[in-house]
Structure formats: C-alpha cells, structure tokens
Motif scaffolding. Structure first.
Motif, PDB file in Angstrom:
ATOM      1  N   GLY A 113     -58.347  86.517 -78.275  1.00  0.00           N
ATOM      2  CA  GLY A 113     -57.115  87.297 -78.253  1.00  0.00           C
ATOM      3  C   GLY A 113     -55.907  86.535 -78.752  1.00  0.00           C
ATOM      4  N   VAL A 114     -54.878  86.453 -77.906  1.00  0.00           N
ATOM      5  CA  VAL A 114     -53.617  85.838 -78.305  1.00  0.00           C
ATOM      6  C   VAL A 114     -53.694  84.314 -78.370  1.00  0.00           C
ATOM      7  N   ALA A 115     -54.763  83.718 -77.842  1.00  0.00           N
ATOM      8  CA  ALA A 115     -54.880  82.259 -77.809  1.00  0.00           C
ATOM      9  C   ALA A 115     -55.420  81.758 -79.143  1.00  0.00           C
ATOM     10  N   ARG A 116     -54.716  80.810 -79.734  1.00  0.00           N
ATOM     11  CA  ARG A 116     -55.133  80.217 -81.006  1.00  0.00           C
ATOM     12  C   ARG A 116     -55.398  78.728 -80.781  1.00  0.00           C
ATOM     13  N   LEU A 117     -56.615  78.305 -81.033  1.00  0.00           N
ATOM     14  CA  LEU A 117     -57.004  76.917 -80.807  1.00  0.00           C
ATOM     15  C   LEU A 117     -56.554  76.058 -81.972  1.00  0.00           C
ATOM     16  N   ALA A 118     -55.693  75.086 -81.698  1.00  0.00           N
ATOM     17  CA  ALA A 118     -55.213  74.181 -82.739  1.00  0.00           C
ATOM     18  C   ALA A 118     -56.141  72.984 -82.909  1.00  0.00           C
ATOM     19  N   ARG A 119     -56.597  72.406 -81.798  1.00  0.00           N
ATOM     20  CA  ARG A 119     -57.513  71.259 -81.861  1.00  0.00           C
ATOM     21  C   ARG A 119     -58.156  71.073 -80.503  1.00  0.00           C
ATOM     22  N   ALA A 120     -59.278  70.386 -80.510  1.00  0.00           N
ATOM     23  CA  ALA A 120     -59.973  70.101 -79.250  1.00  0.00           C
ATOM     24  C   ALA A 120     -60.693  68.766 -79.386  1.00  0.00           C
ATOM     25  N   VAL A 179     -53.574  74.675 -77.501  1.00  0.00           N
ATOM     26  CA  VAL A 179     -53.564  76.104 -77.802  1.00  0.00           C
ATOM     27  C   VAL A 179     -52.163  76.492 -78.238  1.00  0.00           C
ATOM     28  N   GLU A 180     -52.103  77.268 -79.299  1.00  0.00           N
ATOM     29  CA  GLU A 180     -50.834  77.652 -79.917  1.00  0.00           C
ATOM     30  C   GLU A 180     -50.423  79.045 -79.471  1.00  0.00           C
ATOM     31  N   GLY A 181     -49.107  79.261 -79.323  1.00  0.00           N
ATOM     32  CA  GLY A 181     -48.628  80.593 -78.988  1.00  0.00           C
ATOM     33  C   GLY A 181     -47.260  80.556 -78.343  1.00  0.00           C
ATOM     34  N   ASP A 182     -46.733  81.729 -78.039  1.00  0.00           N
ATOM     35  CA  ASP A 182     -45.391  81.854 -77.470  1.00  0.00           C
ATOM     36  C   ASP A 182     -45.444  81.880 -75.951  1.00  0.00           C
ATOM     37  N   PHE A 183     -46.040  80.842 -75.367  1.00  0.00           N
ATOM     38  CA  PHE A 183     -46.241  80.822 -73.930  1.00  0.00           C
ATOM     39  C   PHE A 183     -45.325  79.832 -73.235  1.00  0.00           C
ATOM     40  N   VAL A 184     -44.629  79.016 -74.019  1.00  0.00           N
ATOM     41  CA  VAL A 184     -43.684  78.047 -73.489  1.00  0.00           C
ATOM     42  C   VAL A 184     -42.354  78.267 -74.189  1.00  0.00           C
ATOM     43  N   GLY A 213     -39.555  78.240 -76.634  1.00  0.00           N
ATOM     44  CA  GLY A 213     -39.510  77.779 -78.001  1.00  0.00           C
ATOM     45  C   GLY A 213     -40.839  77.872 -78.718  1.00  0.00           C
ATOM     46  N   GLY A 214     -41.859  78.406 -78.079  1.00  0.00           N
ATOM     47  CA  GLY A 214     -43.169  78.489 -78.715  1.00  0.00           C
ATOM     48  C   GLY A 214     -43.834  77.134 -78.789  1.00  0.00           C
ATOM     49  N   GLY A 215     -44.779  76.974 -79.690  1.00  0.00           N
ATOM     50  CA  GLY A 215     -45.448  75.700 -79.857  1.00  0.00           C
ATOM     51  C   GLY A 215     -46.779  75.643 -79.144  1.00  0.00           C
ATOM     52  N   LEU A 216     -47.114  74.455 -78.637  1.00  0.00           N
ATOM     53  CA  LEU A 216     -48.437  74.202 -78.099  1.00  0.00           C
ATOM     54  C   LEU A 216     -48.427  74.064 -76.582  1.00  0.00           C
ATOM     55  N   VAL A 217     -49.559  74.389 -75.986  1.00  0.00           N
ATOM     56  CA  VAL A 217     -49.861  74.036 -74.607  1.00  0.00           C
ATOM     57  C   VAL A 217     -51.113  73.175 -74.658  1.00  0.00           C
ATOM     58  N   ARG A 218     -51.089  72.041 -73.997  1.00  0.00           N
ATOM     59  CA  ARG A 218     -52.259  71.146 -73.979  1.00  0.00           C
ATOM     60  C   ARG A 218     -53.049  71.400 -72.696  1.00  0.00           C
ATOM     61  N   LEU A 219     -54.295  71.798 -72.862  1.00  0.00           N
ATOM     62  CA  LEU A 219     -55.165  72.116 -71.735  1.00  0.00           C
ATOM     63  C   LEU A 219     -56.195  71.017 -71.553  1.00  0.00           C
ATOM     64  N   VAL A 220     -56.424  70.642 -70.311  1.00  0.00           N
ATOM     65  CA  VAL A 220     -57.456  69.662 -69.982  1.00  0.00           C
ATOM     66  C   VAL A 220     -58.393  70.298 -68.973  1.00  0.00           C
ATOM     67  N   GLY A 221     -59.683  70.303 -69.299  1.00  0.00           N
ATOM     68  CA  GLY A 221     -60.700  70.786 -68.374  1.00  0.00           C
ATOM     69  C   GLY A 221     -61.572  69.625 -67.943  1.00  0.00           C
ATOM     70  N   ALA A 222     -61.867  69.537 -66.641  1.00  0.00           N
ATOM     71  CA  ALA A 222     -62.589  68.370 -66.129  1.00  0.00           C
ATOM     72  C   ALA A 222     -63.558  68.759 -65.026  1.00  0.00           C
ATOM     73  N   HIS A 223     -64.590  67.938 -64.890  1.00  0.00           N
ATOM     74  CA  HIS A 223     -65.546  68.048 -63.789  1.00  0.00           C
ATOM     75  C   HIS A 223     -65.807  66.632 -63.312  1.00  0.00           C
ATOM     76  N   LEU A 224     -65.224  66.260 -62.174  1.00  0.00           N
ATOM     77  CA  LEU A 224     -65.280  64.884 -61.717  1.00  0.00           C
ATOM     78  C   LEU A 224     -66.492  64.613 -60.836  1.00  0.00           C
ATOM     79  N   ASP A 225     -66.695  63.330 -60.580  1.00  0.00           N
ATOM     80  CA  ASP A 225     -67.878  62.821 -59.898  1.00  0.00           C
ATOM     81  C   ASP A 225     -67.901  63.219 -58.419  1.00  0.00           C
ATOM     82  N   LEU A 226     -69.074  63.115 -57.832  1.00  0.00           N
ATOM     83  CA  LEU A 226     -69.222  63.327 -56.396  1.00  0.00           C
ATOM     84  C   LEU A 226     -68.732  62.125 -55.592  1.00  0.00           C
TER      85      LEU A 226
END
Length: 236
Positions: free
Chosen positions: A88-95, A113-118, A120-133
C-alpha cells in the motif's frame, strides 16, 4: 503529514497455531485485521536446514505484500527468521541485516520506509528483532542494535519493534533500548491464549508522531500463533 502508517510486529511461530497446524493464511488474515502497511515478522522461516519461508510468495503477492530481500538462503524470506513486508502506502527504500552476538542463531533487520508519516515527509527507519532467551546475550544484542542503528547512513527517526524475550520490567536489554528510545507501554502479548508476558515491545524515537499503539486481540489472533501481534500507527 498527509498519511498514516500502521506498522505491526508479529512473532508468527512459523505460522503454527494453537491447533498445531501450519496455516499461513491465518497470519495474513490477522495482518489484514490490523490493517498493517508494514509487518516486521519473527520466526518467518523454518529454523534449520534450508530455512524455508513459511509464507508462500504467491500468497503474499495476492494480498499485496512485498517482502524485503533479506534472506541469506534462496528459500528464506528473512534473516534468522526476521522478515519485513510492505504494501500500500509504504514504500521500501532499503533494508539490511544486523548480525547479533549469540549462542543460538539470532539476528535483527533494519528497513527504511518512505512516506508522509513524519513531519516534512522523508524516511522512517524500522528495526525488527528477536532476541535471545538468555538475559546476558539479550543485553549484548540490544547494544549491538543500538550501535548498528547509530552507524547507519542518514538520521531518520527510528521505530524498534520485536520479540525481546524479556519477562522482567527492568531487564538489561530493555533498559539499554529505553536509554536511547522511549518505550511505548503495551499490554501483555504472550502467550496468545492468555497473555501474561510483555515479550513483544515497541521503542520509538521522540520525534515520531505516534497516533496510537496496542496489542491486537481477536479470536483469530489468539489461535494463529503463540504470540499476539503489536502495532503502532504513525501520522494522522
């Protein structure tokens, strides 16, 4: 700001639900219930051998999802099971992948991810993680994530989400992440049938306009995985 962005984080347990069956469609149905534009997934690949993706690509395409190219092996979708889907509205710039110190295979991923979500527009940097037990390794992994994000090019505001495997409110890994980003206080998400543990957490840059956030609870979500998904809505 003219748009909103819903980001979900979901440990999908290799698409194996409470009934012991692997049903990828249920995972995608839950993401549709949330209305997610971006999905940061954990346990999106089988753990050993070829690390095969558990969500068929044709099924993803039919729902409008585009997976980021993160798999180290051709059959995999993610990095140590961590995957990024956009639509949809989410545009992946890099990963990119983040290698974590660990006794068992662990990793994290980073996506702009690029879009008008912040403002002035621009990028939002997303980090997904699964840490140790292990608490000792979780703390080291949290510090590695902070280091890698600090060294990444540019300085967009960050949203860090995932399964942090931390039951204690004052655990070292959570404390390290909360020292850099503000934690959004969410309800318990694990186990999905009767949640008591806040294993799935969200940390956000102070400049991000958080409109809403929560744990997604539905009859479908309680049965689709052993975790409930968490989500954040950015923008309007």
């Amino acid at each position: 700001m003219s748009a909103s962005l819903i980001v979900a984080s979901y440990n999908i347990h290799k698409a194996v639900g409470a009934d012991g069956r692997c049903v990828p469609e249920r995972i995608l149905d839950v993401l549709d219930e949330i209305g997610a534009d971006v999905a940061l997934l954990q346990e999106a690949d089988t753990r050993f051998g070829l690390r095969t993706a558990v969500l068929p690509r044709a099924m993803l395409a039919a729902r409008g999802w585009i997976p980021a190219a993160l798999g180290e092996q051709p059959a995999a979708m993610g990095w140590h099971g961590n995957a990024v889907l956009v639509r949809g509205v989410a545009r992946l710039a890099r990963a990119s992948r983040i290698a974590l110190p660990a006794l068992e295979p662990r990793g994290a991923v980073m996506a702009d991810v690029e879009g008008d979500f912040v403002p002035g527009g621009g990028l939002v940097r997303l980090v997904g993680a699964h840490l140790d037990l292990s608490g000792l390794w979780r703390a080291r992994q949290a510090r590695r994530i902070i280091e890698r994000v600090a060294r990444a090019p540019g300085a967009p505001p960050e949203l860090v989400m995932g399964d942090f495997n931390e039951w204690r409110p004052g655990g070292a890994a959570v404390a390290a992440l909360a020292g850099r980003w503000r934690e959004l206080r969410l309800a318990p998400s694990f186990p999905a049938r009767l949640p008591v543990g806040r294993l799935d957490r969200v940390f956000a840059h102070h400049a991000l306009p958080i409109a809403d956030a929560g744990v997604h609870v539905s009859a479908l979500a309680r049965g689709a995985s052993d975790h409930l998904p968490v989500w954040v809505r950015l923008g309007g």
